[in-house]
Design an enzyme around this catalytic site. Sequence first.
Site, PDB file in Angstrom:
ATOM      1  N   LYS A  42      82.264 -30.661  15.197  1.00 24.89           N
ATOM      2  CA  LYS A  42      80.969 -31.349  14.728  1.00 24.89           C
ATOM      3  C   LYS A  42      80.364 -32.359  15.827  1.00 24.89           C
ATOM      4  CE  LYS A  42      81.136 -30.582   9.599  1.00 24.89           C
ATOM      5  NZ  LYS A  42      81.260 -31.010   8.621  1.00 24.89           N
ATOM      6  N   LYS A  97      83.539 -19.100  12.511  1.00 28.45           N
ATOM      7  CA  LYS A  97      83.637 -19.082  10.872  1.00 28.45           C
ATOM      8  C   LYS A  97      82.291 -19.166  10.413  1.00 28.45           C
ATOM      9  CE  LYS A  97      84.016 -23.358   9.169  1.00 28.45           C
ATOM     10  NZ  LYS A  97      84.254 -24.495   8.632  1.00 28.45           N
ATOM     11  N   LYS A 140      78.547 -22.894   6.017  1.00 28.77           N
ATOM     12  CA  LYS A 140      77.180 -23.331   5.248  1.00 28.77           C
ATOM     13  C   LYS A 140      76.294 -24.062   5.942  1.00 28.77           C
ATOM     14  CE  LYS A 140      79.824 -26.428   2.055  1.00 28.77           C
ATOM     15  NZ  LYS A 140      80.320 -27.428   3.128  1.00 28.77           N
TER      16      LYS A 140
HETATM   17  P1  TYM Z   1      84.073 -27.669   3.301  1.00 30.06           P
HETATM   18  O1  TYM Z   1      82.937 -28.228   2.546  1.00 30.06           O
HETATM   19  O2  TYM Z   1      83.634 -27.542   4.930  1.00 30.06           O
HETATM   20  O3  TYM Z   1      84.457 -26.463   2.832  1.00 30.06           O
HETATM   21  C1  TYM Z   1      84.783 -26.379   1.528  1.00 30.06           C
HETATM   22  C2  TYM Z   1      86.138 -25.337   1.145  1.00 30.06           C
HETATM   23  O4  TYM Z   1      85.818 -23.970   1.695  1.00 30.06           O
HETATM   24  C3  TYM Z   1      86.411 -23.471   2.616  1.00 30.06           C
HETATM   25  N1  TYM Z   1      85.748 -22.676   3.616  1.00 30.06           N
HETATM   26  C4  TYM Z   1      86.216 -21.650   3.977  1.00 30.06           C
HETATM   27  N2  TYM Z   1      87.249 -20.643   3.835  1.00 30.06           N
HETATM   28  C5  TYM Z   1      87.383 -19.612   4.283  1.00 30.06           C
HETATM   29  N3  TYM Z   1      86.450 -19.152   5.129  1.00 30.06           N
HETATM   30  C6  TYM Z   1      85.290 -19.888   5.564  1.00 30.06           C
HETATM   31  N4  TYM Z   1      84.228 -19.484   6.287  1.00 30.06           N
HETATM   32  C7  TYM Z   1      85.028 -21.023   4.628  1.00 30.06           C
HETATM   33  N5  TYM Z   1      84.115 -22.061   4.730  1.00 30.06           N
HETATM   34  C8  TYM Z   1      84.634 -23.074   4.229  1.00 30.06           C
HETATM   35  C9  TYM Z   1      87.170 -24.957   3.343  1.00 30.06           C
HETATM   36  O5  TYM Z   1      88.269 -24.667   3.994  1.00 30.06           O
HETATM   37  C10 TYM Z   1      87.185 -25.846   2.061  1.00 30.06           C
HETATM   38  O6  TYM Z   1      88.529 -25.652   1.373  1.00 30.06           O
HETATM   39  N6  TYM Z   1      86.844 -31.709   4.243  1.00 30.06           N
HETATM   40  C11 TYM Z   1      86.404 -30.751   3.374  1.00 30.06           C
HETATM   41  C12 TYM Z   1      85.913 -31.211   2.177  1.00 30.06           C
HETATM   42  C13 TYM Z   1      86.838 -32.266   1.242  1.00 30.06           C
HETATM   43  C14 TYM Z   1      88.118 -31.961   0.601  1.00 30.06           C
HETATM   44  C15 TYM Z   1      88.551 -33.309   0.447  1.00 30.06           C
HETATM   45  C16 TYM Z   1      88.738 -30.692   0.573  1.00 30.06           C
HETATM   46  C17 TYM Z   1      86.737 -33.519   1.288  1.00 30.06           C
HETATM   47  N7  TYM Z   1      87.764 -34.028   0.668  1.00 30.06           N
HETATM   48  C18 TYM Z   1      89.744 -33.320  -0.392  1.00 30.06           C
HETATM   49  C19 TYM Z   1      89.976 -30.930  -0.206  1.00 30.06           C
HETATM   50  C20 TYM Z   1      90.586 -32.305  -0.788  1.00 30.06           C
HETATM   51  C21 TYM Z   1      85.266 -29.851   3.886  1.00 30.06           C
HETATM   52  O7  TYM Z   1      84.767 -30.176   5.030  1.00 30.06           O
HETATM   53  O8  TYM Z   1      85.286 -28.490   3.192  1.00 30.06           O
END
Ligand code: TYM
Length: 337
Positions: free
Chosen positions: A117, A199, A202
């Site tokens: 990032k 990857k 979003k």
């Molecule tokens: P974030 O918002 O980037 O993504 C949300 C969830 O989706 C999964 N994910 C994917 N899995 C497979 N293939 C992909 N291309 C893909 N893109 C996203 C991510 O692994 C995630 O599970 N830091 C976290 C959000 C967060 C969080 C938490 C998660 C904040 N606090 C506490 C768990 C527990 C994040 O940025 O996910």
Amino acid sequence: MEENKKRKVMLSGIQPSGDLTLGSYLGAIKNWGARADEFDCYYFMADLHSITVRQTPADLRRRTLEQLAQYIACGLDPEKNTLFIQSHVPEHTQLGWVLNCYTMFGELSRMTQFKDKSAKNAENINGGLFTYPALMAADILLYQPDYVPVGDDQKQHVELCRDVAMRFNNIYGDVFRIPEPYIPKVGARVMSLSAPTSKMSKSDKDPNGCVYLLEAPEVIARKFKRAVTDSDTERCVRYAPEEKPGVANLMSIYSACTGKAYAEIEAEFDGRGYGAFKPAVADAVVETLRPIREESERLLRDKGYLEQVYRAGAEKASAIAGKTLRKVYKKVGFVAK
Ligand code: TYM
């Protein structure tokens, strides 16, 4: 930690920093609903995290509510799961600050999401982007979960959370339960359709690489038609992620949507090439997402209901989170109110 606790706890969150993608669904949300009868489940919209990258306020508000509607439409019944908005539960930032003081600079410097990032947002490498994993550790540890269902890219953050929790417990006794990441066998890393070595994200600038949960079927079909396959001469559907990352990505998407194993998929498309395979993947995705889109659209017309869900969710979440926070404050030596 409460002794003799019978029900296991699951918790996860997603940042409303972009529209939810097929990656977020297959990597995370699809796994969330499966155990709601056996587990106490907490799922939230991580709006506090999302401002580590600049957001347009109106879009952030819209996406947070859309995300809630999509959680419910993906099968998370608000009666059985606690669904809430992270910024509505102040304990997250409160414990986040405490855990910042137990998370090392070196540990934070090693986080690949921080490196990615900061490379993408070179003009805004802010403190929040750097200390983000301490807030994420707080999100998790407040609820004493057993499992954190996430995609592969979040494994490193969950591991750091475990290290911080163990460090804290070593100093103050058994305060936090040590959670485990819960990562799906297929779909843990859905790749971009236009650049299958990156990857699906979003916040990707190229919308052709991403399939969004609320997208129209014809748009999804078009994106799969254009999906990058591999320039090998054999043009056969064979699972070889190193050699054929584009086809392997489509196979994992197809497998996650249909439940078919890779060998079954290879047999199904034996001798038929990519021309038959791509539309089949598109159909499987369209059919998987159709009920989610329709139900989300219905829910989004009922803002009053969504408001009721996130208010009740925040109240339930705060009651649990407050308990952990009070314990932490006491352990570190803060005077009780
Ligand atoms: P974030 O918002 O980037 O993504 C949300 C969830 O989706 C999964 N994910 C994917 N899995 C497979 N293939 C992909 N291309 C893909 N893109 C996203 C991510 O692994 C995630 O599970 N830091 C976290 C959000 C967060 C969080 C938490 C998660 C904040 N606090 C506490 C768990 C527990 C994040 O940025 O996910």
